[in-house]
Design an enzyme around this catalytic site. Structure first.
Site, short mmCIF file in Angstrom:
data_model
loop_
_atom_site.label_atom_id
_atom_site.label_comp_id
_atom_site.label_asym_id
_atom_site.label_seq_id
_atom_site.Cartn_x
_atom_site.Cartn_y
_atom_site.Cartn_z
CE LYS A 1 -0.84 -0.24 4.96
NZ LYS A 1 -0.02 0.87 5.44
CB THR A 2 4.12 2.13 1.50
OG1 THR A 2 3.69 1.69 2.78
CG2 THR A 2 4.92 3.41 1.65
CG ASP B 1 -0.44 4.84 5.05
OD1 ASP B 1 -1.16 3.87 4.77
OD2 ASP B 1 0.78 4.72 5.30
CD GLU B 2 -1.03 2.14 8.90
OE1 GLU B 2 -2.04 1.41 9.02
OE2 GLU B 2 0.13 1.69 8.84
CD GLN C 1 -2.34 -4.30 8.92
OE1 GLN C 1 -1.28 -3.87 9.31
NE2 GLN C 1 -2.60 -4.50 7.63
NE ARG D 1 3.11 -6.01 10.72
CZ ARG D 1 2.54 -5.41 9.70
NH1 ARG D 1 3.17 -4.45 9.08
NH2 ARG D 1 1.35 -5.77 9.26
#
Length: 727
Positions: free
Chosen positions: A32-33, A216-217, A247, A600
């Site tokens: 996504k980044t 983002d997030e 998340q 992660r």
DNA sequence: ATGGACAATGTTTTT
DNA sequence: CATTGTCCAT
């Protein structure tokens, strides 16, 4: 079209999505980044959007810097002028710019968590409220939640007497902030949201400027943040949000993953893109993560897949206690490195609470292996750092009474309660803040301000005032580092802090480290330095350079990835944390937390738990985390007793060892067996079908938590509820 | 006013 | 146990 090279179809779709609202639901490791950066590059490079018309909001400064850098790699210098940063940092800048419309000055300071607590305590004292009855932390957290919900003191909902107290404290607390010319973290969002809401011309100015807003997030935004981005994008309506409800781990901070739903209903015309292909982890790691998160009700199921192959099984290991756990981690790391299977920097060790880092640190230290610890608090919370920062803050904003009170007697110069009280009273009578009063006294020793003090106090205070005044006058010429050195020299801080002990040396070392940080702000100035210091995130403290394993909380791990991940302390009470036991929403968040941790890992995952935990100085038997029971056996290496307690099998087959080691559980839950287990589907007469989340034996009856479709979470007593088990 | 000795009290997670 | 606050002697 190299803006699209190397992207899969969904990613491309997101990057080139047309105008209007866009919602990207992105699983962990789905790039996504990358999508965000490529989209920015695409907007500027292809669509011809001017950089200063783009705002990108990230969760940490680190993420912002990375994104900015990567955009730079794609389109070079064309990126300049973009607004990119965290919500807090962006708002902080806006508020300085717009301070003429606001009840504070542009040189306001940002109060950190400690300052906020002190201010609440001061409020309680001034309002004569008993600190024992009303815990300052708890009052503060209520205020903070209210602010995140955009509730001003007058809007604070009153349902009981405590609410009334909170409202009074909140009101007074706000006025104290203003008299210090200070804002707290939440104010940054609150003031900005109200500024835009109450001033249509200002709102329009901002909304017109930002042709594109990217977030983002998104699942971790609170109402204040959601409102802000809606206002900022209200003119062009080009709002591009990326998030993953699974998340969402900041509910306690006001974050509401339902903002994703809110977005869908606020923007019914939104485009939707799903990113499910994972580029990070092995399939086994993904399967474990999915098995874990699937137990959460009411979520959109996602199928995460990878082309990386199955990979190695995860290692689940039981240790005697947390000390033993740390030893195991160190041995495993040593073995990985010796066998050349990993670089030290490839490894991360994650835990639920900061307190758990200590025992790991000790193990690293005694093994002589270097490590990196993520945590801003650890550095900026230190006394010597807070002292120096307080001096700088006071110089930048002499109305900051909190900082003044911290430093007024550092090093000890004979100012005690009496002198302080006299100073406060005189300042109040003169109608100015104590800080300005002192400066005035330093400026003009003969002034009327000197009256009313003892001769001793008067001498000390006017001396101090003169010293402060010198700093304040030079502050405009001196750069941060020179100013800092000047202060350290003038107060002889070295001698004060560096007392010859090992600890003193350590503290002095920290001061030198702060100097190094200040040196980076020579060009940008003191204000930027102080702002940065106030708004650092834990992740920002992670230096990429050192080749050493990383120690960090599961929260701090969000957004990062490591080839090898250890998660330690997988015990009931720690993860899930005991404070979450009686709150179903909180339990769901604990599950998301372990999900974040697992995802992660790129290649290898170690899950560790112990039989005993050392707390309050005593070693106490503990249970393995209930979440471990949800991992399919065939994905795990190293069979352990807990695995036989899989939810399908039931508790009767649980290994004897656990019943012995955990005496508090033996009493009740193991004597009478449970009928319901997490994951089971049941039917209830009035609520319909639901899924069991949790069950426990209490007073010879079974208490069951169930999530009913369309109804929500319910807690029932099994003998009364007449549940029908569905197969 | 200062610093030392003792008690009490409490542990999630953080911008 | 480890930090923080409170009391008391100097």
């Amino acid at each position: 079209m190299d803006f699209l090279s190397g992207l899969n179809e969904q990613q491309q779709q997101a990057v080139i999505a047309g105008l209007g609202p866009v919602l990207v639901l992105a699983g962990p490791g789905s790039g996504k980044t990358r999508v965000l950066t490529q989209r920015i590059a695409y907007l500027i490079g292809i669509q011809g959007v001017r950089p200063h018309q783009i705002m990108a909001v990230t969760f940490t400064n680190k993420a912002a810097n990375e994104m900015s850098e990567r955009v730079g790699q794609l389109i070079g210098d064309h990126k300049h002028g973009m607004t990119i940063g965290t919500f807090h940092a962006i708002c902080a800048r806006f508020l300085r710019r717009e301070s003429e419309h606001l009840p504070f000055e542009s040189n306001y300071v940002i109060f950190d968590a400690d300052d906020q607590l002190s201010l609440v305590k001061q409020t309680l004292r001034e309002l004569n409220i008993d600190e024992k009855r009303y815990r300052p932390q708890s009052i503060h957290s209520s205020i903070s939640i209210a602010k995140n919900e955009l509730l001003l003191p007058d809007d604070y909902p009153i349902n009981n007497y405590r609410d009334e107290v909170v409202q009074r404290v909140y009101k007074h607390y706000q006025s104290l902030l203003l008299s210090n010319n200070a804002l707290d973290f939440d104010d940054l969002l609150l003031w900005m949201a109200y500024l835009l809401q109450d001033n249509p011309p200002i709102r329009e100015r901002y909304a017109r400027r930002y042709e594109h807003v990217l977030v983002d997030e998104f699942q971790d935004t609170n109402l204040a943040q959601y409102t802000l981005i809606k206002q900022l994008s209200s003119f062009h309506q080009n709002i591009f949000v990326v998030g993953d409800a699974d998340q969402s781990i900041y509910r306690w901070r006001g974050a509401d993953y339902r903002n994703v739903l809110r977005f869908e209903s606020d923007f019914p015309n939104r485009q939707l893109v799903l990113l499910e292909q994972n580029y990070r982890s092995t399939q086994i790691i993904l399967d474990i993560a999915m098995a874990m998160i699937d137990r959460n009700p009411n979520r959109t199921p996602k199928h995460l897949f990878t082309r990386k192959g199955a990979g190695q099984k995860a290692i689940l290991h039981e240790l005697y206690d947390d000390r033993d756990e740390a030893r195991y981690v160190l041995e495993a790391i040593a073995s990985l490195i010796v066998r050349n299977q990993a670089q030290p920097r490839d490894i991360a060790i994650m835990y639920r609470t900061n307190a758990q880092s200590r025992i790991l640190e000790e193990a690293f230290l005694s093994a002589g292996i270097p490590y990196k610890l993520v945590g801003a608090q650890r550095f900026y919370g230190r006394r010597e750092i807070k002292d120096i920062i307080a001096f700088l803050r006071f110089i930048h904003n002499p109305e900051d009474e909190l900082s003044l009170m911290r430093i007024i007697n550092i090093p000890p110069r004979g100012i005690g309660d009496k002198t302080l009280l006299a100073l406060r009273t005189r300042a109040q009578r003169a109608g100015i803040s104590p800080g300005l009063f002192l400066l005035e006294l330093g400026q003009n020793p003969e002034s009327k301000y000197r009256e009313g003090f003892s001769r001793r106090a008067e001498a000390i205070l006017s001396n101090l005032g003169q010293m402060f005044l010198r700093w304040v006058q030079r502050c405009s010429n001196l750069r941060p580092l020179e100013l800092m050195d000047r202060i350290i020299e003038d107060i002889n801080y070295d001698a004060y802090i560096n007392d010859g002990t090992e600890e003193g040396l350590d503290r002095w070392g920290n001061v030198l480290e702060l100097r190094r940080l200040a040196a980076e702000f020579q060009e940008i100035g003191l204000e930027a330095f102080l702002e940065q210091v106030a708004l650092v995130s834990d992740q920002d403290t992670l230096e990429a350079s050192a080749n050493a394993p990383t120690l960090l909380t599961l929260h701090a791990a969000k957004g990062l990835e490591f080839p090898i991940v250890f998660i330690v302390g997988l015990n009931d009470g720690t993860l899930p944390h005991s404070r979450s036991f009686d709150d179903l929403e909180a339990m769901m968040e604990e599950r998301r937390l372990i999900y974040v941790g697992i995802t992660r890992a790129k290649d290898r995952l170690y899950l560790l738990y112990s039989q005993n935990r050392i707390a309050y100085g005593y070693s106490e038997p503990v249970d393995p985390s209930r979440f471990l029971a949800d991992i399919p056996l065939d994905l795990i290496d190293g069979v352990s007793p807990i695995l036989s307690r899989s939810s399908n099998v039931g508790p009767m087959t649980q290994n004897q060892r656990w019943q012995i080691s955990s005496d508090k559980k033996v009493k009740s839950s193991e004597l009478k067996s449970k009928l319901y287990h997490p994951g089971m589907h049941v039917r209830h007469n009035s609520w319909g079908e639901g899924m069991i989340l949790n069950s426990r034996i209490e007073d010879d009856d079974e208490i069951v938590d169930i999530f009913f479709d369309g109804v929500g979470l319910k807690r029932v007593v099994a003998s009364l509820a007449k549940l029908e088990i569905k197969t």
